[in-house]
Scaffold this active site. Structure first.
Site, short mmCIF file in Angstrom:
data_model
loop_
_atom_site.label_atom_id
_atom_site.label_comp_id
_atom_site.label_asym_id
_atom_site.label_seq_id
_atom_site.Cartn_x
_atom_site.Cartn_y
_atom_site.Cartn_z
CD GLU A 147 -2.74 -1.34 2.46
OE1 GLU A 147 -3.15 -0.27 2.94
OE2 GLU A 147 -3.06 -2.45 2.91
CE LYS A 184 -3.53 0.48 -2.77
NZ LYS A 184 -4.53 -0.60 -2.81
#
Ligand SMILES: [Zn+2]
Length: 318
Positions: free
Chosen positions: A10, A67
């Site tokens: 993440e 991301k």
């Protein structure tokens, strides 16, 4: 193990990789590239064209959007690397043993290699024209320009704001939540709502904000929105400070697992005591994603709509 597959890099993990690479490969020249798994290359295709276009490029800096790792080239083009489930960017010194999971290898002029390693092969690499990270789309309308070369801004055209940007204020979050009936957990995972948050940090942010994952976005009070805003930013910052979580096959640019996995408050702590109140952490499934929360600190949506039980006053600040 099967559960390893449910966590993916993440924002904090990708930011860690980008910061490491900035230190190690900014200024380096890519003399050649080998594509060992063609489907890793999303653009341009075929992979031979990608190799032709990247050959000789100099890396000016490395950053992140959502991301993805962004490798900015000195000529203005940008290479995007979406790590997805198991992707990693690793800098290998000259003479390092080969890596059977390296899908793309960039040979640097100083003899090092920048390796894109990805056991499960879900990650994607693209090479795009630069021209800013904003998409050529403004308030829903296409502006100017006839169809031209696909630019990096267009790649992220559907992504929501960066939660750590200075422009991402509590008021901005409130505006985005306004009129949305979606559940908080679902919205936090929606990359068009907010970029970079995934399953780990969504659960962590909701626990810290003392908000139930199934609360409807439009039921939040102003104070709750402020708490959510602060919590999203603090769990992400903590994640970056700890060099990312160590779940999944995520490794940083040195090939090391991050430390944040041991410092999470609710994620994968099902049945263990809440750090705030001692109540066992619950697990439910929301939109096919494992969701962890404290049933006492994060009161359910039904009670929250009426008389919300007061959450315990004591709060762990770490
Ligand atoms: Zn609790």
């Amino acid at each position: 193990m099967a559960w390893h597959t449910s966590a993916m890099p993440e924002l904090p993990e990708v930011e860690t990789v980008a910061r490491d690479l900035q230190r190690w490969v900014a200024g380096a020249q890519i003399t050649d590239a080998e594509v060992r798994w063609e489907r890793t290359i999303a653009h341009p295709q075929p992979a031979t064209l990608f190799v032709e276009q990247i050959r000789g490029a100099r890396i000016s800096r490395v950053g992140r959007r959502a991301k993805s790792v962004l490798v900015h080239l000195a000529d203005g083009r940008v290479m995007t690397v979406a790590l997805r489930m198991t992707g990693a960017l690793i800098v290998a010194p000259p003479g390092a043993p080969d890596d059977p999971y390296a899908r793309v290898v960039f040979h640097l002029a100083d003899g090092r290699e920048l390796r894109y390693r990805d056991p499960r092969k879900f990650g994607r690499i693209g090479l795009w024209e630069g021209g800013g990270l904003r998409a050529r789309r403004h308030r829903g309308r296409r502006v100017g320009e006839a169809p031209a070369a696909y630019r990096v801004g267009d790649v992220f055209g559907r992504h929501g704001p960066e939660p750590l940007a200075s422009t991402f204020s509590s008021a901005r979050l409130a505006a985005r939540l306004h009129g949305r009936s979606a559940r908080l957990k679902t919205l936090l995972l929606d990359q068009s709502f907010i970029a970079g948050v995934g399953n780990i940090y969504a659960d962590e942010a909701l626990w810290r904000a003392r908000l139930h994952p199934l609360r409807r976005a439009d039921t939040l009070t102003r104070d709750e929105v402020r708490r959510l805003h602060r919590s999203i930013r603090s769990v992400l910052r903590q994640g970056i400070a700890n060099r990312g979580a160590s779940f999944s096959d995520y490794v940083d640019a040195q090939g090391e697992a991050g430390e944040n996995g041991e410092r999470l408050s609710v994620y994968r702590r099902t049945g263990e005591p809440c750090y705030r109140c001692g109540t066992p952490i619950s697990r439910i499934v929301v939109g096919q994603r494992s969701t962890h929360f404290c049933p006492r600190c994060q009161p359910g949506p039904i009670s929250a709509a009426g008389s919300e039980p007061r959450p315990p006053a004591a709060e762990v600040s770490a």
